[in-house]
Structures are given as structure tokens and as C-alpha cells.
Design a protein around this motif. Structure first.
Motif, mmCIF file in Angstrom:
data_model
loop_
_atom_site.group_PDB
_atom_site.id
_atom_site.type_symbol
_atom_site.label_atom_id
_atom_site.label_comp_id
_atom_site.label_asym_id
_atom_site.label_seq_id
_atom_site.Cartn_x
_atom_site.Cartn_y
_atom_site.Cartn_z
ATOM 1 N N ASN A 24 -2.066 -2.241 11.463
ATOM 2 C CA ASN A 24 -3.002 -2.333 10.221
ATOM 3 C C ASN A 24 -3.028 -3.643 10.586
ATOM 4 N N GLN A 52 4.658 2.860 1.396
ATOM 5 C CA GLN A 52 5.836 2.889 -0.165
ATOM 6 C C GLN A 52 6.421 4.745 0.666
ATOM 7 N N ALA A 53 5.669 5.360 1.144
ATOM 8 C CA ALA A 53 5.992 6.542 1.155
ATOM 9 C C ALA A 53 6.499 6.685 2.700
ATOM 10 N N ALA A 54 6.673 6.089 3.560
ATOM 11 C CA ALA A 54 7.627 5.682 4.427
ATOM 12 C C ALA A 54 8.943 5.099 3.946
ATOM 13 N N ARG A 55 8.478 4.505 2.969
ATOM 14 C CA ARG A 55 9.963 4.265 2.891
ATOM 15 C C ARG A 55 10.987 5.096 2.179
ATOM 16 N N LEU A 56 9.975 5.804 1.435
ATOM 17 C CA LEU A 56 10.760 6.815 0.176
ATOM 18 C C LEU A 56 11.488 8.163 1.774
ATOM 19 N N ILE A 57 10.757 8.009 2.721
ATOM 20 C CA ILE A 57 11.505 9.167 3.280
ATOM 21 C C ILE A 57 12.935 9.073 3.926
ATOM 22 N N ARG A 99 5.829 0.645 13.228
ATOM 23 C CA ARG A 99 4.707 1.655 13.355
ATOM 24 C C ARG A 99 3.905 1.733 12.338
ATOM 25 N N HIS A 100 4.117 1.236 10.685
ATOM 26 C CA HIS A 100 3.686 0.788 10.554
ATOM 27 C C HIS A 100 2.671 0.189 9.184
ATOM 28 N N ARG A 130 0.793 -1.197 -0.097
ATOM 29 C CA ARG A 130 -0.464 0.317 -0.235
ATOM 30 C C ARG A 130 1.010 1.116 -0.346
ATOM 31 N N GLU A 131 0.568 1.751 -0.406
ATOM 32 C CA GLU A 131 1.059 3.275 -0.540
ATOM 33 C C GLU A 131 1.609 4.437 0.854
ATOM 34 N N TYR A 132 1.399 3.677 1.620
ATOM 35 C CA TYR A 132 1.236 4.618 2.805
ATOM 36 C C TYR A 132 3.242 3.882 3.296
#
Lengths: 304, 332, 321
Positions: A218, A198-203, A213-214, A194-196
Motif C-alpha cells: 500500500n 489491526q485485523a491482521a494483528r488480531l489474528i 504483506r500488508h 487502518r483497521e485492516y
């Protein structure tokens, strides 16, 4: 609206209020757990204190005055004059303690391995999931007996009784982690794409932080459901092992031990020694299981 | 004028929830004539798919029709149940959905599915049905149709699969086709093929089409008339050219203006502030008034007028006139 | 001036073979999917570069390689002179990483449903070890939401509002480049306009550079400065926006433009384009577009065209003029 009123109004509690089965099961579980917790306060006798025992009270039927002493017992007494009601209260403590601890152990192990397998993939996943597959081909009770046997073989005799409870927890926990691992891995595979995430990996968040944490928050819903149903199974597994004589020792009898002891008196007519522990076990396992079923439906948005 | 194929009158769909009754479709009326394509547009949550599902009786409980009438070829169909409803679906109403995979049985060959559908709805022999199935595949432009009859749905590409779905929807020669976002899952080049196919087939056979989509471009090219929905109500109903070029309802106007094509060469797109209200929190008065620049006290206190009360064109107390548009052009 | 992003000969091959054991038993060869093949382009500072293509064109794969979510098989992505896949100096990596952000297509999947909006937005800053006071509140107001929204959970917002939250999160690390992967295709038209306007404003206010990945030509026409058209993993045409829309050179670009629905195309009877996108595992030899191309000759079946300049456009076609 206060936080309490909001929670009462939430969809989750609404579905709870609307389900009589869930409410009754919940009440049964809470009553039994409280009774076990406060056993020393509630129990009329301490079954482990030989000083309070009177052999003359042996085999008193429930709610009938004893022929010699005139004492009356709610659920009768066993061959040594122990109050069955009290032994059940204390036995439930052992059963519940073993059940909760075993599930907690299985949960921590299974969730960790499941997260790792799902998130890392590759060899980590292959190894963990193959071990899980192999373990699944054995009946859980067999795995538990095996672990129990090994543990018994390597612990010194004088510690055996003390160790028995912990070995039980280890054995049941080890035979139960696979379910957690499988479900958590499946959920992780979905969440990690899921994209959230990926967003966390990105930073530049570390894998550990992303998993804990992510992803973990869930997948907790499914973990909670399995944990509840596993608790019922663990309590039964403990009873089975104790019934077979490889579980809790007679010095610390659990419900299963009580049933084993009572079983010997069934044909001589002292039915209550077997009957009351069995009914308690049944009520406990059934309500926990029904609660788990309701939880699964309530947390599944598709069925709502 | 001949009678319309589909006639919907004051259709209302309600969903009872524990926090009150939601009304995803509220008093919607429209007709579709033979050979006509009615485009139903709106943003997500406007009730456009729900309207289509109500017509074919595919509402998911607890949603149900609580008011109004639906007539198909003069026959009332909104109260049909069970067998009678199934006969109408497929025979008189064909359906095309967004995801072609869900409308095809993955375990049956395409030829079998077509033949089965034809046999179920038309009084023909097995061999006739097979011949018709082949003809249907050829008609929707599937190359090597004879061989493809023996293929399973997963062996087709996305565009070809949607063609099969169209063949399936049309093979029993229905009088009405409901196409719910038929091209949303497809690439631009394939979308053009599917739209052209749908237009050609329906014109040739005089089939009435209800085309549900959120894509203004598709509507502009395919539809004859357009029904614009907002928060469960019809906001505007008019021939396509009028809706696109001279919208009267402020919502339609904003919708057309916010497509990038409409503001080409301008630095900013025209936008409608805010977003569509949730059904659980519809504002009082006209549902569009919090986002509407023309809103007055009348809009805030009175429910929006029905279409019928406004010449059947735009359900608005203050519809845009040509002068309004000219004035805006002048200031822009 | 040096470009902010420089993509050179970027190639990405995916192994889509069955598991090893199945391959051995069924005697199958390894199957490789070339998602991106030899793609080069530059993005100048403060400009909008749009990659357009249909499914299977490799546009999202390029986006992931640019931000560093996927390593390239060959070629490189250089941002501010640093190649993230090869750079060793952790300080430089850290610096460049905080300069890149991404906005995803699905606003429902890109926010962690268990986190409060405040934590979501501040995560990039926290990950960098800095956290300015009231960062989330300030960013929320910058993207047109209210500061009070910081305490809410994502499910309390509509699709457009969620995309604003995603933008706020992207801004938290004060990036210079934002890669936008279909940022508005899940949104309704009226909301799409709001989000596109917001992005234009932010570009001006903050001097941002965008890499815009989309299949929607109308969005490209509105937003882009330079457009790259992709077909089956290759850049077939690259041109400034005005030049591309006024005079598309590549037959595929032309086909795409003709097929796109027009707002004034009432009852338009178009000759729909032939065929569909071929299987990327076994692409046609030569120019991948030749089976659908009206200009195709024997040359196109044999030889892959190299990009060349035709007018203002860079076109990979033997016959474009």
C-alpha cells in the motif's frame, strides 16, 4: 475483453494516453535505454578498442568528411579520434547502470528503514529518523564525495578503477535513501492505524508479515514516484561526480566523464565533443523527471 | 399562500466522465416556504448533498447544472457567477456543514469572523457589527459570549463549534439556511441541543431551512416536510408525519421499516434487499425496481414517473395504499 | 455457568504528554488520560453484551483490550479462563486468540485494498496454519455474497457488501466471540438492517457471542441482551435490555434516552440536555456526571459512587432508586 484491452482501458493508461508530455518522455526514455542496452550493436566503433582508433581521425566535426582519412562521423570525433556518438552510447550504459543501481540500493535501504521506523516507532524510529535528519543537512553531492573519498582511500590502487563504479553506486545510493525512508515512514504511520492492519494483528500475524504483506503493497505507489524522480537525480549526481573527476574513470567514461573531457575543447572550437553528451544527459534527465511528475499526478487520486 | 423562499424546478446536475454522463441529480423539484424546515433524506449517493450544493452554487467541477431553474425569493440564481453568487451566499443563504472545523477559519478569532461576515453583508457600522456578533453568540447559547468573541475556533468543543457555525450562518439574516448533516459528527446529547437550537432560531426568524441528513430520527423530530431521494430523483415528497407513518413509495416504506425503532420487539429487522445502484450502472426503468417487491414489467421498462405525474406525492407506478399497509400488519 | 468473557477492574491510562524535551523546557507536568477506569462485566456464552457511550466514554478502548490489541494498565480480561495479557503457555494463547475476532467500523479501511477478497477472508485460517478447501467461497455464501466474488478486489463492493466480507473474515477462524466496534454506523439505514439481520442469524446458527460497541441506542435496543452504559471511562449502569429501556436508573442513561431522536417525535419540543462531556484529562471530582446531573448534591461532588444493585440494574449513582 482481453486482459490487454482492459489494461489499455484502465484509468492509469488512459491518463497516460491523454498526456502528450508523458508519452513523449516515455518514448525518449525507452529509446535512450534501448540504445544504451544495445550499444555494441548500434555503435559504429568500439571506443574501448584501441585497434579501431585512428589518431588521424581526431577532431573531425560532425557530418563532415575527415581531411586525412575521408571518414564521416555523425557527431564528430574527439581528440583521439573516437566517434562521439559511440562514446555517448557506451557512456549512457555506465550512467544508466549507476543511476538504476544507486536508486535500487537507496530504495531497498530507505523502504526497509522507513517501514521499520513507521511500524516499530519508539527508539527505532528516533534513531533512524535522526540519522536521516542529519544526513539531510548535508548536500547530497557532498555526502557522495565524502563516501567516495573514504572508499578510495581504503581500496588498493590496482582495484581503484574497477571499484570506482561500485563506489559511485554506494555513494549516490547512501545520499539518496533518506527521501524513501521519510515518505515510507509517513505512509506507514497512516496505514498501520487502518483497521485492516489491526485485523491482521488480531489474528496474530508477525510484525514482519504485516509490514511486508500488508503495509508495503500500500505504500508502493509513492515509492514508485520517488524512485522515478530519484533516477533523474541519480543520473545527474553521477554526471556531476564524474565531471568533478571523482566518478567514473576515463577508462570507463560515463556521460559526466565525457562532458568533463569535452569541456576542455570548448574554447578551441571543438564544440561537438561537449555538446552532444550534454544534450543526451539533458534529454535523459528531463524525460525521466517529467515521467516522474506525470506518475505522481496519475497515482494521486485526489488530483484525478 | 405566499411565494416560497426557495423554489427548485426540474434541477438536473450532470458530471461528464469519459465513460458517459452521470446524473447525480435528475429532475428534482421542490419549494421551501418561510419558516419551514424541509428534510432531505436518502442514503449515500442519493444526490441529497449535491442538491444542496447546486442551490448555493458550490458544485465541484466537472459537475454542473445542466437543466432546471432555482429561484430564491423570486429571483433566478442558478445562472449567477462570481461576485453576484458570492453576495447571495452568506447574505441570503447561510450554510452549515457536517464538520464545523472546515467552515471556520482557524486563524481568525470567532468575533472577527462574525463581524467580518456581518460587515460584508449588512449596511452597518463597525461597532454595530460587533454588537450584532455578540448578540449572535448569545443567541446560539454560548456561555460567557463576551470573552468567547476573542477565542479561536480550536478552543471550542465540538458542540460549541457547531453553535458558532450556526451563529455565523445566521448573522447576516439569510432567508434560507442549508444544513448538510449538521449533527452527524456530534454526540447524541449535543445533537439534541443543536437540533433544538436550529428549530427555535428558524421559527423565530421565519428562515427557510433545507436540512440534509441520513438520520430518520432527526428528520422526524425536526422537519415539517420531507423529500426522500433515491438515485438522484425525488422518490417521495410529503409532510413528515405522512412520510414516516404512511409512506407511499416502496423505497420510503422500506427505509422507514429498516430503522431498528420501527421493528422493535421483532426478531429481524425489515430490510430492503440489495443496495443503491451506482450512478455508473443505473438500471433501466425505475431505478428502484431491482430492489422493489411491487415491481412489474411496467417498472422495468418505463422510467419511474415524475412526482408531478403522481399528485406530487410518491414517484411510483404502484404506490402503497393504506389497505396495503393494513394487509401487511395483519400478516405480520 | 461460567461466563465466556470476564472483565475485572479494567483500567487503561494513556500518556498524552508532550515529548520529554518540551515538557522539561516548558515545565509541564506529565498529562495522563484515564480512558477506562475500573470497569468490570461478564459476558455469558451465546449472548450479546452492548457497551453504549458517547465519544470519550472509552468503549472502543475496552473493545481493543478485550481482543488483546491493547494491554490493560490494570485489571484483566479473561476469556475461557485465559488472561491473554498474562498467559505464558503459547498453545493456550493460540487457542484463545482464534476464538476472538473483531469487526470494525469503517468497512473501507478494514480491508486491504491490494488483496483479493479470497486472500482477505482466508488470512485468519492461513495464519493458524490450516486452510480448508474453498473456505472463502463457503463463507462468502454464508454471509450472502456469491462464491465468484472471491476473485474480486474490495473496491468493487459497496459499503454493506464490504462489511459482509469483514464478517466472513471474522468467521474464518471459527471464533466464539466477535467484538463489533460500531459495525453499522458507517452504513446506510437499509444496509444496516441487512447487516444486523445477518449478525443475528449467525449468532443463532453458530452459537456466537457478541460484544457490541456502539453509540446508537436503537441498534442496542434491537440487538443486546445486556447493556452497559459508559460515561467518561466508567460503567455507570448495567442492566438487562428490557429493564434498562423500560426503567433507566442512572440520570445519565435517562438523559441519553431523552436526547435520542424518536421516529414518532414529530415537532417534539424537548428540553435538550445541559452541557457537554468534560475533558477526560481533567475529569470532575467525585461522580464525573455531577456537573450535568439534575440530582447532584454535595455528596456527588466529593465521593465517587460505587456500583450497587437497584432492581435489576447495577447503577453507579448515589441517588438512583
Amino acid at each position: 475483453m482481453t486482459a490487454l484491452a482492459r489494461a489499455w482501458d484502465s484509468d492509469f493508461l488512459y491518463s497516460f494516453r491523454r498526456s502528450p508530455v508523458a508519452v513523449v518522455s516515455f518514448l525518449v526514455v525507452v529509446t535512450l535505454v534501448l540504445a544504451a542496452l544495445f550499444a555494441p550493436l548500434i555503435a559504429p566503433h568500439d571506443p574501448f578498442d584501441p585497434a579501431t582508433l585512428n589518431l588521424m581521425n581526431g577532431f573531425t566535426p560532425p557530418m563532415t568528411p575527415n581531411a586525412f582519412t575521408g571518414e564521416t562521423f555523425l557527431m564528430g570525433t574527439d581528440d583521439q579520434g573516437r566517434d562521439v556518438f559511440s562514446t555517448i552510447l557506451y557512456g549512457m550504459r555506465i550512467s544508466l547502470f549507476v543511476g538504476f543501481s544507486a536508486v535500487l540500493f537507496a530504495l531497498i535501504l530507505g523502504v526497509t528503514l522507513g517501514l521499520l521506523a513507521g511500524y516499530r516507532g519508539g527508539w527505532t524510529e528516533t534513531v533512524i529518523m535522526r540519522v536521516a535528519d542529519v544526513q539531510l543537512t548535508f548536500p547530497a553531492i557532498l555526502v557522495a564525495m565524502l563516501i567516495f573519498g573514504i572508499a578510495k582511500g581504503i581500496t588498493p590502487v590496482e582495484y581503484r578503477d574497477q571499484m570506482a563504479i561500485w563506489v559511485l553506486i554506494l555513494a549516490i545510493g547512501l545520499s539518496d535513501w533518506v527521501q524513501f525512508a521519510r515518505v515510507v515512514r509517513g505512509a506507514t504511520l497512516v496505514e498501520k492505524n487502518r483497521e485492516y492492519v489491526q485485523a491482521a494483528r488480531l489474528i496474530g500475524r508477525s510484525s514482519g508479515a504485516i509490514m511486508m504483506r500488508h503495509i508495503l503493497p500500500n505504500v508502493l505507489n509513492s515509492v514508485l514516484v520517488i524512485a522515478t524522480i530519484s533516477l533523474a537525480l541519480a543520473i545527474i549526481a553521477e554526471a556531476t561526480l564524474s565531471f568533478l573527476g571523482v566518478g567514473a574513470p576515463p577508462t570507463q567514461p560515463s556521460l559526466g566523464t565525457l562532458i568533463r573531457i569535452g569541456q576542455g575543447f570548448l574554447f578551441s572550437g571543438e564544440w561537438w565533443i561537449l555538446f552532444f553528451p550534454s544534450v543526451t544527459l539533458l534529454a535523459l534527465a528531463l524525460s525521466v523527471n517529467l515521467l516522474g511528475d506525470w506518475l505522481r499526478d496519475a497515482l494521486n487520486p485526489r488530483l484525478r | 399562500m405566499t411565494d416560497p423562499v426557495l423554489s427548485v424546478r426540474n434541477l438536473t446536475v450532470e458530471i461528464p466522465t469519459r465513460r458517459g454522463v452521470l446524473r447525480p441529480v435528475d429532475g428534482v423539484s421542490y419549494d421551501i416556504a418561510a419558516g419551514e424546515i424541509l428534510g432531505v433524506v436518502g442514503e449515500s449517493g442519493a444526490g441529497k448533498s449535491m442538491t444542496g450544493n447546486a442551490v448555493i452554487g458550490l458544485l465541484d467541477p466537472p459537475a454542473r447544472i445542466t437543466g432546471g431553474e432555482i429561484h430564491l425569493l423570486g429571483e433566478r440564481i442558478d445562472q449567477l457567477k462570481g461576485e453576484a453568487l458570492r453576495k447571495i451566499r452568506g447574505k441570503k443563504i447561510g450554510m452549515i456543514f457536517q464538520d464545523p472545523l472546515t467552515s471556520l477559519n482557524p486563524l481568525l478569532k470567532v468575533g472577527e469572523q462574525l463581524t467580518e461576515t456581518i460587515l460584508a453583508h449588512l449596511p452597518v457600522s463597525q461597532s454595530d457589527a460587533e454588537a450584532r456578533a455578540l448578540a449572535a453568540l448569545e443567541e446560539v447559547g454560548i456561555p460567557a459570549a463576551t470573552q468567547r468573541l476573542n477565542s479561536y475556533p480550536h478552543e471550542f468543543s465540538g458542540g460549541m463549534r457547531q453553535r458558532v457555525v450556526i451563529a455565523l450562518a445566521l448573522c447576516a439574516e439569510p432567508s434560507l439556511v442549508i444544513a448538510d448533516e449538521p449533527t452527524t459528527a456530534l454526540d447524541v446529547s449535543v445533537q439534541a441541543q443543536i437540533i433544538a437550537l436550529l428549530k427555535r432560531l428558524c421559527r423565530e426568524r421565519g428562515t427557510a431551512v433545507m436540512l440534509v441528513t441520513h438520520d430518520m430520527g432527526v428528520i422526524a423530530e425536526a422537519a415539517d416536510r420531507v423529500a426522500v431521494m433515491y438515485a438522484g430523483r425525488l422518490a417521495e415528497l410529503a409532510p413528515v408525519q405522512q412520510v414516516v407513518q404512511a409512506p407511499q413509495h416502496p423505497y420510503t416504506d422500506g427505509l422507514m421499516g429498516s430503522t431498528p425503532l420501527a421493528s422493535l420487539g421483532q426478531k429481524r429487522l425489515r430490510q430492503i434487499p440489495g443496495s443503491m445502484p451506482r450512478l455508473t450502472a443505473l438500471p433501466d426503468g425505475c431505478a428502484f425496481h431491482p430492489r422493489c417487491q411491487r415491481a412489474t414489467d411496467r417498472c422495468r421498462s418505463n422510467p419511474g414517473p415524475t412526482l408531478a405525474a403522481c399528485n406530487g406525492r410518491a414517484a411510483c407506478w404502484h404506490p402503497l395504499t393504506d389497505e396495503d399497509r393494513a394487509a401487511r400488519e395483519a400478516t405480520a | 455457568m461460567k461466563p465466556l468473557v470476564s472483565v475485572t477492574h479494567l483500567t487503561r491510562i494513556f500518556d498524552v504528554s508532550k515529548p520529554w524535551l518540551n515538557r522539561v523546557i516548558e515545565r509541564l507536568p506529565k498529562s495522563l488520560l484515564t480512558a477506562v477506569s475500573d470497569v468490570s462485566f461478564d459476558i455469558p456464552q451465546n449472548s450479546v453484551y452492548a457497551l453504549v457511550g458517547e465519544s470519550g466514554s472509552g468503549k472502543s478502548t475496552i473493545g481493543k483490550m478485550v481482543v488483546g490489541l491493547l494491554p490493560p494498565t490494570e485489571g484483566s480480561v479473561t476469556i475461557e479462563g485465559v488472561d491473554l495479557a498474562r498467559e505464558q503457555d503459547p498453545e493456550k494463547i493460540e487457542k484463545v486468540r482464534s476464538d476472538i475476532q473483531m469487526i470494525f467500523q469503517d468497512p473501507y479501511a478494514s480491508l486491504n485494498p491490494r488483496w483479493r477478497v479470497k486472500d482477505i477472508i482466508e488470512e485468519p485460517a492461513v495464519a493458524q496454519g490450516k486452510k480448508p478447501e474453498a473456505l472463502a467461497e463457503r463463507l462468502l455464501e454464508q454471509v450472502g455474497l456469491a462464491a465468484e466474488d472471491a476473485g474480486k478486489f474490495p473496491h468493487e463492493f459497496s459499503g454493506g457488501q464490504r462489511q459482509r466480507i469483514c464478517i466472513a473474515r471474522a468467521l474464518a477462524s471459527e471464533p466464539r466471540l466477535i467484538v463489533c466496534d460500531e459495525p453499522t454506523s458507517a452504513l446506510d439505514v437499509s444496509v444496516q438492517a441487512q447487516v444486523l439481520n445477518l449478525m443475528s442469524d449467525l449468532r443463532e446458527d453458530l452459537g456466537l457471542t457478541y460484544l457490541f460497541i456502539t453509540h446508537d441506542l436503537t441498534v442496542v435496543q434491537h440487538m443486546a441482551d445486556t447493556v452497559g452504559v459508559l460515561y467518561l471511562g466508567r460503567l455507570v449502569e448495567e442492566a438487562p435490555r428490557e429493564a434498562l429501556f423500560a426503567d433507566p436508573k442512572h440520570p445519565y442513561t435517562r438523559m441519553l434516552f431523552d436526547a435520542a431522536p424518536k421516529m414518532d417525535g414529530f415537532g417534539r419540543e424537548i428540553e435538550p440536555p445541559e452541557g457537554e462531556i468534560p475533558d477526560p484529562i481533567n475529569p470532575p471530582p467525585g461522580c464525573a456526571f455531577h456537573p450535568r446531573c439534575p440530582l447532584a448534591t454535595d455528596l456527588c461532588k466529593r465521593e465517587r459512587p460505587e456500583p450497587r444493585l437497584v432492581g435489576a440494574s447495577k447503577v453507579a449513582c448515589h441517588h438512583a432508586e
